[in-house]
Motif scaffolding. Structure first.
Motif, PDB file in Angstrom:
ATOM      1  N   TYR A 110      -4.941  -6.333  -6.549  1.00  0.00           N
ATOM      2  CA  TYR A 110      -6.378  -6.074  -6.511  1.00  0.00           C
ATOM      3  C   TYR A 110      -6.885  -6.046  -5.064  1.00  0.00           C
ATOM      4  O   TYR A 110      -7.685  -5.182  -4.693  1.00  0.00           O
ATOM      5  CB  TYR A 110      -7.147  -7.134  -7.296  1.00  0.00           C
ATOM      6  CG  TYR A 110      -8.645  -6.916  -7.257  1.00  0.00           C
ATOM      7  CD1 TYR A 110      -9.270  -6.077  -8.184  1.00  0.00           C
ATOM      8  CD2 TYR A 110      -9.433  -7.531  -6.274  1.00  0.00           C
ATOM      9  CE1 TYR A 110     -10.638  -5.861  -8.126  1.00  0.00           C
ATOM     10  CE2 TYR A 110     -10.799  -7.316  -6.219  1.00  0.00           C
ATOM     11  CZ  TYR A 110     -11.407  -6.479  -7.144  1.00  0.00           C
ATOM     12  OH  TYR A 110     -12.758  -6.256  -7.078  1.00  0.00           O
ATOM     13  N   GLU A 111      -6.405  -6.968  -4.243  1.00  0.00           N
ATOM     14  CA  GLU A 111      -6.900  -7.057  -2.868  1.00  0.00           C
ATOM     15  C   GLU A 111      -6.553  -5.822  -2.055  1.00  0.00           C
ATOM     16  O   GLU A 111      -7.391  -5.320  -1.296  1.00  0.00           O
ATOM     17  CB  GLU A 111      -6.335  -8.313  -2.199  1.00  0.00           C
ATOM     18  CG  GLU A 111      -6.950  -9.602  -2.721  1.00  0.00           C
ATOM     19  CD  GLU A 111      -6.208 -10.840  -2.255  1.00  0.00           C
ATOM     20  OE1 GLU A 111      -6.776 -11.939  -2.368  1.00  0.00           O
ATOM     21  OE2 GLU A 111      -5.045 -10.715  -1.787  1.00  0.00           O
ATOM     22  N   ILE A 112      -5.320  -5.319  -2.205  1.00  0.00           N
ATOM     23  CA  ILE A 112      -4.991  -4.131  -1.403  1.00  0.00           C
ATOM     24  C   ILE A 112      -5.782  -2.919  -1.927  1.00  0.00           C
ATOM     25  O   ILE A 112      -6.218  -2.070  -1.147  1.00  0.00           O
ATOM     26  CB  ILE A 112      -3.476  -3.866  -1.350  1.00  0.00           C
ATOM     27  CG1 ILE A 112      -2.937  -3.410  -2.687  1.00  0.00           C
ATOM     28  CG2 ILE A 112      -2.727  -5.064  -0.801  1.00  0.00           C
ATOM     29  CD1 ILE A 112      -2.540  -1.968  -2.704  1.00  0.00           C
ATOM     30  N   ARG A 158      -5.073  -3.052 -11.923  1.00  0.00           N
ATOM     31  CA  ARG A 158      -5.895  -3.906 -11.049  1.00  0.00           C
ATOM     32  C   ARG A 158      -6.052  -3.285  -9.668  1.00  0.00           C
ATOM     33  O   ARG A 158      -7.111  -3.440  -9.035  1.00  0.00           O
ATOM     34  CB  ARG A 158      -5.293  -5.308 -10.954  1.00  0.00           C
ATOM     35  CG  ARG A 158      -5.474  -6.126 -12.232  1.00  0.00           C
ATOM     36  CD  ARG A 158      -5.312  -7.625 -11.966  1.00  0.00           C
ATOM     37  NE  ARG A 158      -3.977  -7.943 -11.488  1.00  0.00           N
ATOM     38  CZ  ARG A 158      -2.919  -8.149 -12.268  1.00  0.00           C
ATOM     39  NH1 ARG A 158      -3.052  -8.046 -13.585  1.00  0.00           N
ATOM     40  NH2 ARG A 158      -1.737  -8.444 -11.769  1.00  0.00           N
ATOM     41  N   GLU A 159      -5.023  -2.619  -9.168  1.00  0.00           N
ATOM     42  CA  GLU A 159      -5.171  -1.904  -7.894  1.00  0.00           C
ATOM     43  C   GLU A 159      -6.295  -0.879  -7.997  1.00  0.00           C
ATOM     44  O   GLU A 159      -7.141  -0.765  -7.096  1.00  0.00           O
ATOM     45  CB  GLU A 159      -3.869  -1.191  -7.517  1.00  0.00           C
ATOM     46  CG  GLU A 159      -2.842  -2.075  -6.842  1.00  0.00           C
ATOM     47  CD  GLU A 159      -1.623  -1.290  -6.371  1.00  0.00           C
ATOM     48  OE1 GLU A 159      -1.769  -0.086  -6.039  1.00  0.00           O
ATOM     49  OE2 GLU A 159      -0.529  -1.872  -6.335  1.00  0.00           O
ATOM     50  N   MET A 160      -6.292  -0.105  -9.090  1.00  0.00           N
ATOM     51  CA  MET A 160      -7.341   0.890  -9.289  1.00  0.00           C
ATOM     52  C   MET A 160      -8.713   0.239  -9.411  1.00  0.00           C
ATOM     53  O   MET A 160      -9.707   0.750  -8.876  1.00  0.00           O
ATOM     54  CB  MET A 160      -7.057   1.724 -10.533  1.00  0.00           C
ATOM     55  CG  MET A 160      -5.944   2.739 -10.374  1.00  0.00           C
ATOM     56  SD  MET A 160      -5.788   3.763 -11.842  1.00  0.00           S
ATOM     57  CE  MET A 160      -7.431   4.460 -11.924  1.00  0.00           C
ATOM     58  N   GLU A 161      -8.774  -0.893 -10.116  1.00  0.00           N
ATOM     59  CA  GLU A 161     -10.046  -1.605 -10.232  1.00  0.00           C
ATOM     60  C   GLU A 161     -10.526  -2.071  -8.861  1.00  0.00           C
ATOM     61  O   GLU A 161     -11.729  -2.006  -8.557  1.00  0.00           O
ATOM     62  CB  GLU A 161      -9.883  -2.800 -11.173  1.00  0.00           C
ATOM     63  CG  GLU A 161      -9.682  -2.389 -12.628  1.00  0.00           C
ATOM     64  CD  GLU A 161      -9.299  -3.549 -13.536  1.00  0.00           C
ATOM     65  OE1 GLU A 161      -9.432  -3.413 -14.766  1.00  0.00           O
ATOM     66  OE2 GLU A 161      -8.863  -4.606 -13.006  1.00  0.00           O
ATOM     67  N   GLY A 162      -9.590  -2.520  -8.021  1.00  0.00           N
ATOM     68  CA  GLY A 162      -9.951  -2.914  -6.663  1.00  0.00           C
ATOM     69  C   GLY A 162     -10.490  -1.739  -5.875  1.00  0.00           C
ATOM     70  O   GLY A 162     -11.509  -1.859  -5.162  1.00  0.00           O
ATOM     71  N   THR A 163      -9.829  -0.582  -5.974  1.00  0.00           N
ATOM     72  CA  THR A 163     -10.299   0.601  -5.258  1.00  0.00           C
ATOM     73  C   THR A 163     -11.670   1.036  -5.767  1.00  0.00           C
ATOM     74  O   THR A 163     -12.549   1.411  -4.978  1.00  0.00           O
ATOM     75  CB  THR A 163      -9.288   1.750  -5.412  1.00  0.00           C
ATOM     76  OG1 THR A 163      -8.018   1.342  -4.877  1.00  0.00           O
ATOM     77  CG2 THR A 163      -9.749   2.993  -4.679  1.00  0.00           C
ATOM     78  N   ILE A 203       2.543  -6.117  -0.655  1.00  0.00           N
ATOM     79  CA  ILE A 203       1.933  -6.774  -1.810  1.00  0.00           C
ATOM     80  C   ILE A 203       2.689  -8.045  -2.142  1.00  0.00           C
ATOM     81  O   ILE A 203       3.905  -8.039  -2.338  1.00  0.00           O
ATOM     82  CB  ILE A 203       1.924  -5.837  -3.033  1.00  0.00           C
ATOM     83  CG1 ILE A 203       1.096  -4.583  -2.699  1.00  0.00           C
ATOM     84  CG2 ILE A 203       1.351  -6.544  -4.254  1.00  0.00           C
ATOM     85  CD1 ILE A 203       1.132  -3.522  -3.757  1.00  0.00           C
ATOM     86  N   ILE A 204       1.952  -9.141  -2.174  1.00  0.00           N
ATOM     87  CA  ILE A 204       2.509 -10.452  -2.497  1.00  0.00           C
ATOM     88  C   ILE A 204       1.605 -11.066  -3.555  1.00  0.00           C
ATOM     89  O   ILE A 204       0.451 -11.410  -3.272  1.00  0.00           O
ATOM     90  CB  ILE A 204       2.559 -11.355  -1.253  1.00  0.00           C
ATOM     91  CG1 ILE A 204       3.318 -10.666  -0.124  1.00  0.00           C
ATOM     92  CG2 ILE A 204       3.190 -12.705  -1.581  1.00  0.00           C
ATOM     93  CD1 ILE A 204       3.098 -11.301   1.226  1.00  0.00           C
TER      94      ILE A 204
END
Length: 407
Positions: free
Chosen positions: A40-42, A97-102, A173-174
């Motif tokens: 999510y953060e990235i 979640r990556e997409m939600e972050g973007t 990503i961690i």
């Protein structure tokens, strides 16, 4: 944490290579974001950093605004959307979640970004296979596996509005419960990294070619998610497993050109053709071809081995013309000859390097040259045979001494 850089090519004079508005003219710049954190953060950092670019791209992206949104507002279209979203949530919740972050970082609604990621699946399925991508979009890839010249060259072609609406994502990503990922990928604004060209810290180097099957599948895996997952694979066996996508299978078609820098023995390049899962099956159609030392391999946007029914129209015509133009050249033996082929504009209708008229529907937005011996990735924003790369990136592999490295 994140940082961003824009690397100019140092030319004097105008940064635009032809007349026209600054938004549509070719710009000699490669924006890069370096980001580390959870999925999510990235995604959030990418969205926040490139918010204006993403908002602008979503506003002007023709397939979304002229097709996808209207189909989404129908019952059949919404059914395809929900089935496909459920499919990727089960497999790849971290990429959702990556997409939600973007979406959150760029302040663009999630559903619009997801519609772009399922692209032609929804209108194709909703119209029972009568609608699909017939535009001349796609890419051209050249593999040269010659003595002292182990090179993957790639032209990234996209709809005209994608010009100047892309960036490089260098992500580490961690996140607890998920594998560590470290990769660099060219990404269209608002899209997940993966569906263009790039590499990861396990030594995967790859490029993608769109393939347009006539019949697509609802509730199966969109290619953007499969190629995002590809950025995490460690070897050739895992890459094939990723593309087979056992249990679900691909919703649509694409092709992958790849090698692994740390593989044992001779250099081997591979081309994978991926087809939509067949009715009653639970994995993608998959055909692999290998370019051994001394061999070359070319791929555009037409199936060469899998027996998959394809759309009719410009994308197939364009691919045939580009392959014919490529084959008019002598088989390339070095980087210079590869760049000559990728710069070819000799065809009257469909050029290998697509950029003749300002109003061309499709443009070559970038060219990448991966040198597997020097371990570099050179990125050109104009024809590579007459221009210097805007940036040359080292292909950085896993550092086992890093404090973040974990078995």
């Amino acid at each position: 944490m994140n940082d961003i850089g824009a690397v100019p090519n140092g030319r004097s004079g105008s940064q635009f290579s032809h007349s026209g508005s600054q938004d549509e003219a070719r710009r000699n710049v490669v924006p890069i974001i370096y980001t580390r954190g959870t999925h999510y953060e990235i995604g959030f950092d990418i969205g926040r950093t490139f918010a204006k670019m993403i908002q602008d791209f979503v506003h002007r992206y023709r397939p979304l605004n002229e097709v996808y949104l209207s189909v989404y507002n129908t019952e059949p279209g919404r059914k395809v959307y929900e089935e496909t979203l459920e499919c990727v949530k089960k497999q790849y919740p971290q990429y959702v979640r990556e997409m939600e972050g973007t979406a959150d970082g760029s302040e663009v609604p999630f559903y619009k970004l997801f519609l772009m990621h399922i692209d032609d699946i929804m209108p194709n399925v909703a119209a029972n296979g009568l609608q699909g991508n017939t535009n001349a979009v796609g890419c051209s890839s050249i593999i040269c596996n010659q003595p002292g010249q182990e090179i993957l060259g790639h032209n990234e072609d996209a709809l005209r509005e994608t010009m100047n609406h892309w960036y490089l994502v260098d992500a580490h990503i961690i996140e607890l419960g998920y594998q560590e990922e470290k990769f660099t990928s060219l990404s269209y604004a608002g899209f997940l990294p993966g569906y263009t060209m790039g590499y990861n810290h396990h030594g995967l180097v790859y490029s993608i070619n769109t393939l347009s099957a006539k019949t697509l599948r609802s509730g199966r895996t969109p290619r953007y998610f499969m190629t995002r997952a590809l950025l995490g694979v460690e070897n050739y066996v895992q890459a094939q497993e990723c593309l087979r996508n056992e249990g679900y299978g691909a919703a649509e078609g694409f092709s992958v050109n790849m090698t692994f820098l740390d593989q044992e023995g001779d250099r081997m390049f591979h081309n994978a053709e991926v087809g939509p899962v067949e009715v009653g099956e639970m994995s993608s159609q998959l055909s692999m071809q290998t370019a051994s030392p001394g061999e070359n391999l070319f791929h555009c946007n037409k199936y060469l081995r899998l027996k998959v029914a394809e759309v009719e129209g410009l994308i197939i015509d364009s691919s045939i013309h580009r392959m014919q133009a490529i084959n008019r050249h002598s088989p390339p033996k070095n980087r210079k000859e590869i760049m000559e082929i990728l710069s070819d504009q000799t065809d009257d209708d469909f050029r290998v390097y697509q950029d003749i008229r300002p109003d061309d529907y499709v443009k070559t937005i970038a060219t990448g040259i991966f040198d597997c011996i020097a371990k570099t990735w050179s990125i050109y924003t104009d024809k590579p045979n007459t221009n210097e790369p805007v940036v040359v990136l080292p292909l950085q592999l896993k550092d086992t001494n890093s404090i973040f490295y974990r078995k």
